[in-house]
Design a protein around this motif. Structure first.
Motif, PDB file in Angstrom:
ATOM      1  N   ARG A 176       0.825  -1.210   0.000  1.00 31.91           N
ATOM      2  CA  ARG A 176       0.000   0.000   0.000  1.00 31.91           C
ATOM      3  C   ARG A 176       0.858   1.259   0.000  1.00 31.91           C
ATOM      4  N   GLY A 177       2.103   1.133   0.447  1.00 29.53           N
ATOM      5  CA  GLY A 177       2.988   2.289   0.547  1.00 29.53           C
ATOM      6  C   GLY A 177       3.817   2.568  -0.692  1.00 29.53           C
ATOM      7  N   LEU A 178       3.527   1.904  -1.792  1.00 31.39           N
ATOM      8  CA  LEU A 178       4.308   2.132  -3.012  1.00 31.39           C
ATOM      9  C   LEU A 178       4.018   3.492  -3.635  1.00 31.39           C
ATOM     10  N   GLY A 179       2.829   4.030  -3.403  1.00 32.17           N
ATOM     11  CA  GLY A 179       2.461   5.287  -4.031  1.00 32.17           C
ATOM     12  C   GLY A 179       1.959   5.071  -5.446  1.00 32.17           C
ATOM     13  N   MET A 184      14.023  30.048  33.943  1.00 33.20           N
ATOM     14  CA  MET A 184      13.481  28.738  34.303  1.00 33.20           C
ATOM     15  C   MET A 184      11.968  28.847  34.456  1.00 33.20           C
ATOM     16  N   GLY A 185      11.377  28.111  35.373  1.00 36.01           N
ATOM     17  CA  GLY A 185       9.927  28.139  35.517  1.00 36.01           C
ATOM     18  C   GLY A 185       9.249  27.350  34.415  1.00 36.01           C
ATOM     19  N   PRO A 186       7.908  27.481  34.304  1.00 32.71           N
ATOM     20  CA  PRO A 186       7.173  26.730  33.279  1.00 32.71           C
ATOM     21  C   PRO A 186       7.679  27.079  31.877  1.00 32.71           C
ATOM     22  N   PRO A 187       7.934  26.083  31.053  1.00 33.75           N
ATOM     23  CA  PRO A 187       8.466  26.362  29.719  1.00 33.75           C
ATOM     24  C   PRO A 187       7.384  26.808  28.745  1.00 33.75           C
ATOM     25  N   ALA A 188       7.788  27.548  27.717  1.00 35.68           N
ATOM     26  CA  ALA A 188       6.894  27.819  26.602  1.00 35.68           C
ATOM     27  C   ALA A 188       6.627  26.499  25.895  1.00 35.68           C
ATOM     28  N   THR A 189       5.374  26.255  25.554  1.00 30.95           N
ATOM     29  CA  THR A 189       4.980  24.947  25.031  1.00 30.95           C
ATOM     30  C   THR A 189       4.272  25.094  23.692  1.00 30.95           C
ATOM     31  N   VAL A 190       4.763  24.365  22.707  1.00 30.48           N
ATOM     32  CA  VAL A 190       4.149  24.355  21.387  1.00 30.48           C
ATOM     33  C   VAL A 190       3.757  22.917  21.068  1.00 30.48           C
ATOM     34  N   ILE A 191       2.489  22.690  20.750  1.00 32.93           N
ATOM     35  CA  ILE A 191       1.986  21.338  20.468  1.00 32.93           C
ATOM     36  C   ILE A 191       1.560  21.254  19.000  1.00 32.93           C
ATOM     37  N   SER A 192       2.057  20.232  18.321  1.00 31.28           N
ATOM     38  CA  SER A 192       1.655  19.958  16.939  1.00 31.28           C
ATOM     39  C   SER A 192       1.050  18.562  16.892  1.00 31.28           C
ATOM     40  N   GLU A 193      -0.133  18.442  16.275  1.00 25.38           N
ATOM     41  CA  GLU A 193      -0.795  17.141  16.173  1.00 25.38           C
ATOM     42  C   GLU A 193      -0.914  16.731  14.714  1.00 25.38           C
ATOM     43  N   TYR A 194      -0.895  15.416  14.509  1.00 23.41           N
ATOM     44  CA  TYR A 194      -0.939  14.845  13.163  1.00 23.41           C
ATOM     45  C   TYR A 194      -2.015  13.760  13.139  1.00 23.41           C
ATOM     46  N   PRO A 195      -3.268  14.151  12.957  1.00 22.59           N
ATOM     47  CA  PRO A 195      -4.364  13.179  13.014  1.00 22.59           C
ATOM     48  C   PRO A 195      -4.525  12.359  11.737  1.00 22.59           C
ATOM     49  N   GLU A 196      -3.711  12.650  10.740  1.00 21.01           N
ATOM     50  CA  GLU A 196      -3.846  11.945   9.468  1.00 21.01           C
ATOM     51  C   GLU A 196      -3.456  10.469   9.623  1.00 21.01           C
ATOM     52  N   SER A 197      -3.796   9.671   8.627  1.00 18.45           N
ATOM     53  CA  SER A 197      -3.414   8.262   8.627  1.00 18.45           C
ATOM     54  C   SER A 197      -1.903   8.128   8.476  1.00 18.45           C
ATOM     55  N   ASP A 198      -1.370   6.996   8.873  1.00 16.39           N
ATOM     56  CA  ASP A 198       0.070   6.746   8.853  1.00 16.39           C
ATOM     57  C   ASP A 198       0.567   6.602   7.416  1.00 16.39           C
ATOM     58  N   ASP A 199       1.346   7.577   6.956  1.00 19.24           N
ATOM     59  CA  ASP A 199       1.911   7.486   5.617  1.00 19.24           C
ATOM     60  C   ASP A 199       3.432   7.315   5.662  1.00 19.24           C
ATOM     61  N   SER A 200       3.944   6.864   6.823  1.00 19.03           N
ATOM     62  CA  SER A 200       5.397   6.692   6.955  1.00 19.03           C
ATOM     63  C   SER A 200       5.934   5.639   5.993  1.00 19.03           C
ATOM     64  N   TRP A 201       5.109   4.624   5.696  1.00 17.63           N
ATOM     65  CA  TRP A 201       5.552   3.567   4.782  1.00 17.63           C
ATOM     66  C   TRP A 201       5.760   4.132   3.381  1.00 17.63           C
ATOM     67  N   GLU A 202       4.812   4.945   2.937  1.00 22.63           N
ATOM     68  CA  GLU A 202       4.924   5.546   1.602  1.00 22.63           C
ATOM     69  C   GLU A 202       6.074   6.547   1.546  1.00 22.63           C
ATOM     70  N   MET A 203       6.241   7.326   2.602  1.00 18.35           N
ATOM     71  CA  MET A 203       7.323   8.314   2.628  1.00 18.35           C
ATOM     72  C   MET A 203       8.687   7.634   2.626  1.00 18.35           C
ATOM     73  N   GLU A 204       8.804   6.526   3.356  1.00 26.48           N
ATOM     74  CA  GLU A 204      10.075   5.811   3.393  1.00 26.48           C
ATOM     75  C   GLU A 204      10.418   5.235   2.023  1.00 26.48           C
ATOM     76  N   PHE A 205       9.423   4.658   1.354  1.00 26.17           N
ATOM     77  CA  PHE A 205       9.684   4.085   0.033  1.00 26.17           C
ATOM     78  C   PHE A 205      10.041   5.176  -0.976  1.00 26.17           C
ATOM     79  N   ALA A 206       9.330   6.301  -0.937  1.00 28.98           N
ATOM     80  CA  ALA A 206       9.633   7.415  -1.842  1.00 28.98           C
ATOM     81  C   ALA A 206      11.048   7.924  -1.609  1.00 28.98           C
ATOM     82  N   TYR A 207      11.446   8.008  -0.344  1.00 26.01           N
ATOM     83  CA  TYR A 207      12.816   8.422  -0.002  1.00 26.01           C
ATOM     84  C   TYR A 207      13.831   7.441  -0.580  1.00 26.01           C
ATOM     85  N   PHE A 208      13.549   6.147  -0.458  1.00 29.31           N
ATOM     86  CA  PHE A 208      14.469   5.132  -0.971  1.00 29.31           C
ATOM     87  C   PHE A 208      14.608   5.237  -2.490  1.00 29.31           C
ATOM     88  N   ILE A 209      13.503   5.416  -3.189  1.00 27.54           N
ATOM     89  CA  ILE A 209      13.548   5.571  -4.641  1.00 27.54           C
ATOM     90  C   ILE A 209      14.375   6.794  -5.015  1.00 27.54           C
TER      91      ILE A 209
END
Length: 332
Positions: free
Chosen positions: A17-20, A269-294
């Motif tokens: 499924r990760g071939l793209g 010091m004290g409480p740190p500044a906090t930045v939160i990033s969320e990624y609710p999308e489906s897992d596309d790491s398999w496709e990204m890894e294969f594209a990188y390899f190609i």
């Protein structure tokens, strides 16, 4: 490119499924022919076989993906490299470092690019964490803390991962190599290995939990725990610098929403500044890894997450198994 795939189980299907959209599955093989046929039926014109050699030698296949059980990973990959086919081989790439050494030798001799399936490097939270880390904003690394686990399933102790002859080890070799690889990605090489492995719950001859204490020459530490008695699936990876912390939680799906939290310390010091990033999308790491390899193949670049990285991870695994036997920490 036309791709050949050996191993049509869960991971093999994810790889397919990760071939793209720019690549085509030309041939697949699995010792269970019905699994090969099922996967091939989802890809127009795809041939299927029970014998993996038919895929490695298939005239249409330009790239080979090896997603078999651990005991045949090295054998199949060696045959593909010997035919000068670029290979993406699923982690851990072999049952031990001795099995992987001939792979490294033949790949270097033939000039064939080989990528090991460390797809966690391609999760968006970890990509962004690495980009922040590379800016130097966090300052010098102090330590890493990682936890990764699942709860297994009924009959887990009867699966191939529970058989040391096939798997080569237990949870340490399964999910453990991902945490080791990520830790090396941020901390570099580890010189000392300590920790503990044990089987707490599953009636099987391999460990279901592993606790790792890895130290660099500079005394930077990775404290890691992997488990298949984690009754609620969990992924947590924290990178502590002198000026802040990066915390990655979740991998999507049953592991929860993927999230990167960046804690930035202030001079006061004290409480740190906090930045939160969320990624609710489906897992596309398999496709990204294969594209990188190609991309690496096309530009003649050695991929990151390669056979040498896999060997380094396997040496740490072996050192922890040695420590379990001897009772003494191991210096690499």
């Amino acid at each position: 490119m036309y791709v050949g795939l050996v191993g049509c189980g869960l991971v093999g299907n994810k790889r397919a499924r990760g071939l793209g959209s720019n690549h085509r599955l030309a041939a697949v093989a699995d010792k269970d022919l019905t699994r090969a046929e099922s996967l091939a039926s989802q890809h127009s014109g795809c041939d299927y076989f029970a014998d993996w050699q038919a895929v490695v030698g298939h005239p249409a296949c330009e790239v080979i993906i090896v997603a078999t059980t651990n005991d045949t990973l090295a054998e199949v990959a060696t045959a593909a490299i010997d035919r000068n086919r670029p290979v993406l081989i699923e982690k851990p790439a072999a049952r031990n470092s001795k099995e992987i050494e001939p792979l490294i030798e033949i790949a270097e001799r033939n000039g064939v690019p080989v990528k090991v399936g460390f797809n966690h490097r391609f999760h968006p939270a970890l990509i962004q964490a690495r980009q922040i880390w590379d800016t130097g904003e966090l300052g010098d690394l102090m330590y890493i803390r990682g936890r990764y686990g699942h709860g297994g399933r009924l009959g887990y102790e009867k699966e191939w991962r529970a058989d040391p002859r096939i798997a080569g080890g237990g949870e340490l070799l399964d999910q453990g190599v991902h945490l080791i690889d990520l830790s090396r990605w941020f901390a570099g090489e580890f010189a000392d290995v300590d920790g503990y492995v044990n089987t707490y719950f599953w009636r099987m001859p391999v460990e279901d939990n592993a606790f790792m204490l890895l130290k660099t020459i500079a005394q930077q530490v990775a404290w890691l725990h992997v488990s298949c008695t984690e009754w609620k699936n969990l992924f947590s990876f924290e990178i502590f610098g002198r000026n802040g912390k990066l915390q990655i939680d979740g991998l999507g799906g049953s592991y929860g929403t993927e999230r990167l939290t960046y804690y930035q310390m202030s001079p006061e010091m004290g409480p740190p500044a906090t930045v939160i990033s969320e990624y609710p999308e489906s897992d596309d790491s398999w496709e990204m890894e294969f594209a990188y390899f190609i991309d690496c193949i096309q530009h003649g670049c050695e991929p990151q997450g390669n056979l040498k990285d896999a060997k380094a991870a396997l040496r740490i695994v072996e050192a922890l198994y040695e420590k379990h036997t001897s009772g003494k920490s191991v210096r690499l």
